[in-house]
Write a protein that holds these residues in place. Structure first.
Motif, PDB file in Angstrom:
ATOM      1  N   ARG A 113      14.251  38.165   4.357  1.00  0.00           N
ATOM      2  CA  ARG A 113      15.210  37.135   4.751  1.00  0.00           C
ATOM      3  C   ARG A 113      14.589  36.114   5.706  1.00  0.00           C
ATOM      4  NH1 ARG A 113      20.337  40.112   6.893  1.00  0.00           N
ATOM      5  NH2 ARG A 113      20.979  37.953   7.255  1.00  0.00           N
ATOM      6  N   VAL A 114      13.781  36.595   6.640  1.00  0.00           N
ATOM      7  CA  VAL A 114      13.097  35.685   7.567  1.00  0.00           C
ATOM      8  C   VAL A 114      12.121  34.809   6.798  1.00  0.00           C
ATOM      9  CG1 VAL A 114      11.343  35.668   9.402  1.00  0.00           C
ATOM     10  CG2 VAL A 114      13.432  37.021   9.669  1.00  0.00           C
ATOM     11  N   MET A 115      11.435  35.398   5.830  1.00  0.00           N
ATOM     12  CA  MET A 115      10.501  34.636   4.997  1.00  0.00           C
ATOM     13  C   MET A 115      11.247  33.540   4.222  1.00  0.00           C
ATOM     14  SD  MET A 115       7.331  34.469   4.454  1.00  0.00           S
ATOM     15  CE  MET A 115       6.365  33.467   3.346  1.00  0.00           C
ATOM     16  N   ALA A 116      12.508  33.810   3.878  1.00  0.00           N
ATOM     17  CA  ALA A 116      13.327  32.837   3.145  1.00  0.00           C
ATOM     18  C   ALA A 116      13.955  31.792   4.072  1.00  0.00           C
ATOM     19  CB  ALA A 116      14.420  33.563   2.369  1.00  0.00           C
ATOM     20  N   GLY A 117      13.656  31.889   5.373  1.00  0.00           N
ATOM     21  CA  GLY A 117      14.162  30.888   6.306  1.00  0.00           C
ATOM     22  C   GLY A 117      15.422  31.281   7.054  1.00  0.00           C
ATOM     23  N   GLU A 118      15.899  32.487   6.843  1.00  0.00           N
ATOM     24  CA  GLU A 118      17.109  32.939   7.542  1.00  0.00           C
ATOM     25  C   GLU A 118      16.761  33.497   8.912  1.00  0.00           C
ATOM     26  OE1 GLU A 118      19.790  35.530   5.353  1.00  0.00           O
ATOM     27  OE2 GLU A 118      18.809  34.927   3.493  1.00  0.00           O
ATOM     28  N   GLN A 119      17.771  33.599   9.774  1.00  0.00           N
ATOM     29  CA  GLN A 119      17.616  34.293  11.044  1.00  0.00           C
ATOM     30  C   GLN A 119      18.364  35.613  10.924  1.00  0.00           C
ATOM     31  OE1 GLN A 119      19.222  32.493  14.714  1.00  0.00           O
ATOM     32  NE2 GLN A 119      17.193  32.838  15.569  1.00  0.00           N
ATOM     33  N   VAL A 120      17.713  36.709  11.319  1.00  0.00           N
ATOM     34  CA  VAL A 120      18.278  38.047  11.159  1.00  0.00           C
ATOM     35  C   VAL A 120      18.444  38.694  12.531  1.00  0.00           C
ATOM     36  CG1 VAL A 120      17.940  40.313  10.108  1.00  0.00           C
ATOM     37  CG2 VAL A 120      17.116  38.264   8.927  1.00  0.00           C
ATOM     38  N   ILE A 121      19.685  39.001  12.884  1.00  0.00           N
ATOM     39  CA  ILE A 121      19.985  39.613  14.180  1.00  0.00           C
ATOM     40  C   ILE A 121      20.823  40.858  13.945  1.00  0.00           C
ATOM     41  CG2 ILE A 121      21.051  39.275  16.456  1.00  0.00           C
ATOM     42  CD1 ILE A 121      18.740  37.310  15.879  1.00  0.00           C
ATOM     43  N   ASP A 122      20.482  41.956  14.627  1.00  0.00           N
ATOM     44  CA  ASP A 122      21.272  43.179  14.557  1.00  0.00           C
ATOM     45  C   ASP A 122      22.715  42.837  14.936  1.00  0.00           C
ATOM     46  OD1 ASP A 122      22.382  45.630  16.388  1.00  0.00           O
ATOM     47  OD2 ASP A 122      21.215  46.358  14.677  1.00  0.00           O
ATOM     48  N   PRO A 123      23.696  43.101  14.053  1.00  0.00           N
ATOM     49  CA  PRO A 123      25.072  42.653  14.291  1.00  0.00           C
ATOM     50  C   PRO A 123      25.709  43.217  15.564  1.00  0.00           C
ATOM     51  CG  PRO A 123      24.883  43.775  12.153  1.00  0.00           C
ATOM     52  CD  PRO A 123      23.531  43.776  12.779  1.00  0.00           C
ATOM     53  N   LYS A 124      25.499  44.515  15.864  1.00  0.00           N
ATOM     54  CA  LYS A 124      26.099  45.100  17.068  1.00  0.00           C
ATOM     55  C   LYS A 124      25.526  44.456  18.319  1.00  0.00           C
ATOM     56  CE  LYS A 124      25.611  49.263  15.068  1.00  0.00           C
ATOM     57  NZ  LYS A 124      25.109  50.586  15.068  1.00  0.00           N
ATOM     58  N   LEU A 125      24.238  44.176  18.277  1.00  0.00           N
ATOM     59  CA  LEU A 125      23.585  43.553  19.422  1.00  0.00           C
ATOM     60  C   LEU A 125      24.052  42.107  19.600  1.00  0.00           C
ATOM     61  CD1 LEU A 125      21.642  44.212  21.631  1.00  0.00           C
ATOM     62  CD2 LEU A 125      19.785  43.475  20.158  1.00  0.00           C
ATOM     63  N   ALA A 126      24.296  41.425  18.500  1.00  0.00           N
ATOM     64  CA  ALA A 126      24.781  40.036  18.575  1.00  0.00           C
ATOM     65  C   ALA A 126      26.137  39.986  19.270  1.00  0.00           C
ATOM     66  CB  ALA A 126      24.872  39.435  17.172  1.00  0.00           C
ATOM     67  N   VAL A 127      27.023  40.914  18.943  1.00  0.00           N
ATOM     68  CA  VAL A 127      28.340  40.969  19.580  1.00  0.00           C
ATOM     69  C   VAL A 127      28.181  41.254  21.069  1.00  0.00           C
ATOM     70  CG1 VAL A 127      30.497  42.290  19.719  1.00  0.00           C
ATOM     71  CG2 VAL A 127      29.576  41.628  17.490  1.00  0.00           C
ATOM     72  N   SER A 128      27.300  42.195  21.397  1.00  0.00           N
ATOM     73  CA  SER A 128      27.056  42.534  22.794  1.00  0.00           C
ATOM     74  C   SER A 128      26.510  41.332  23.568  1.00  0.00           C
ATOM     75  CB  SER A 128      26.074  43.702  22.878  1.00  0.00           C
ATOM     76  OG  SER A 128      25.747  43.983  24.207  1.00  0.00           O
ATOM     77  N   ALA A 129      25.602  40.582  22.950  1.00  0.00           N
ATOM     78  CA  ALA A 129      25.016  39.405  23.607  1.00  0.00           C
ATOM     79  C   ALA A 129      26.076  38.337  23.862  1.00  0.00           C
ATOM     80  CB  ALA A 129      23.888  38.839  22.763  1.00  0.00           C
ATOM     81  N   LEU A 130      26.993  38.190  22.922  1.00  0.00           N
ATOM     82  CA  LEU A 130      28.047  37.196  23.097  1.00  0.00           C
ATOM     83  C   LEU A 130      28.985  37.565  24.238  1.00  0.00           C
ATOM     84  CD1 LEU A 130      28.924  36.407  19.381  1.00  0.00           C
ATOM     85  CD2 LEU A 130      27.847  34.870  21.027  1.00  0.00           C
ATOM     86  N   THR A 131      29.261  38.853  24.390  1.00  0.00           N
ATOM     87  CA  THR A 131      30.182  39.276  25.439  1.00  0.00           C
ATOM     88  C   THR A 131      29.495  39.373  26.800  1.00  0.00           C
ATOM     89  OG1 THR A 131      29.824  41.608  24.884  1.00  0.00           O
ATOM     90  CG2 THR A 131      31.713  40.513  23.860  1.00  0.00           C
TER      91      THR A 131
END
Length: 197
Positions: A113-131
Motif C-alpha cells: 500500500r505504501v508502494m502504491a502511494g497510500e499512507q498506512v497507520i495502525d487504526p487503534k493507534l490513530a484513534v489514540s493519537a487523535l484523543t
C-alpha cells in the motif's frame, strides 16, 4: 519486485521480518541493518523502495532516521504503539506506522500500500493519537526532561546542556506541570509512555 530495507536492532526480529517478507512473491529484502546510523549508507547502496524502521535503535532512533529519509517511503514497525511516537513519525513524513504485534500479512500489505502511494497507520493507534493530541512539551523542555532521566542532579543537567541551574529548574517545572506529574521522575515516565521523548 518491491525492494525493502529492514532496520531493527534485535537480530531475531530483523531476521523474522526478513523471512516473512521473503515469502512474498513481489517483495525482496535487499538489506538488513541493526543500527539507525547504518541506514543512510545502506539506503544509498541498495536503493530500496521501502524502508522499515524500528523506533529504538542504537546510533540514531528510527524517528531521527525517518527525518533524514524524507524522500523515501518509510514505515515504522515498532513494539511501542504510543500516540506520541505516531505523531512524531507523521511529522517526520513517514508513510506508515505498524505495531509488531500486527498479523504478518498486514506488514506485507502495508509495504504494498505504501508502494502504491497510500499512507498506512495502525487504526487503534490513530484513534489514540487523535484523543491524546500532540506533545505539549517544547523542544527544550523535552530535551531537559530526556536528560533528567539519566542525570542525577540539576547541576549535571545544566553542565551538559550549557544552561544555568535556574533555567534547568524552570524547564523541569514546566515539563512537570504539562505532564500532570508530581516530580521529574514521574514526568519522565509519563512523557516516555506517551511517546513525547
Amino acid at each position: 519486485m518491491i525492494k525493502v530495507l529492514i532496520a531493527d536492532d534485535q537480530d531475531l526480529v530483523r531476521g523474522g521480518l526478513a523471512a516473512l517478507l521473503g515469502l512474498e512473491d513481489d517483495i525482496e529484502v535487499v538489506a538488513e541493518v541493526g543500527r539507525g546510523d547504518e541506514v543512510p549508507a545502506a539506503t544509498a547502496e541498495h536503493d530500496p523502495d521501502v524502508v522499515l524502521l524500528d523506533i529504538e535503535m542504537p546510533g540514531l532512533s528510527g524517528l531521527e532516521v525517518a527525518e533524514r529519509l524524507r524522500d523515501r517511503r518509510v514505515i515504522i514497525v515498532t513494539t511501542f504503539g504510543r500516540a506520541g511516537y505516531l505523531n512524531r513519525a507523521l511529522e517526520a513524513g513517514v508513510a506508515g506506522f505498524v505495531v509488531k504485534d500486527a498479523p504478518a500479512a498486514e506488514l506485507a500489505a502495508a509495504v504494498r500500500r505504501v508502494m502504491a502511494g497510500e499512507q498506512v497507520i495502525d487504526p487503534k493507534l490513530a484513534v489514540s493519537a487523535l484523543t491524546t493530541g500532540p506533545s505539549p512539551l517544547t523542544q527544550r523542555e523535552a530535551e531537559v526532561l530526556r536528560m533528567a532521566s539519566g542525570e542525577p542532579t540539576v547541576a549535571a543537567i545544566a553542565r551538559r546542556l550549557f544552561l544555568t541551574e535556574g533555567t534547568v529548574r524552570n524547564y523541569l517545572s514546566s515539563a512537570i506541570g504539562k505532564t500532570g506529574a508530581r516530580n521529574r521522575a514521574e514526568a519522565v515516565r509519563v512523557a516516555e509512555e506517551r511517546g513525547w521523548l
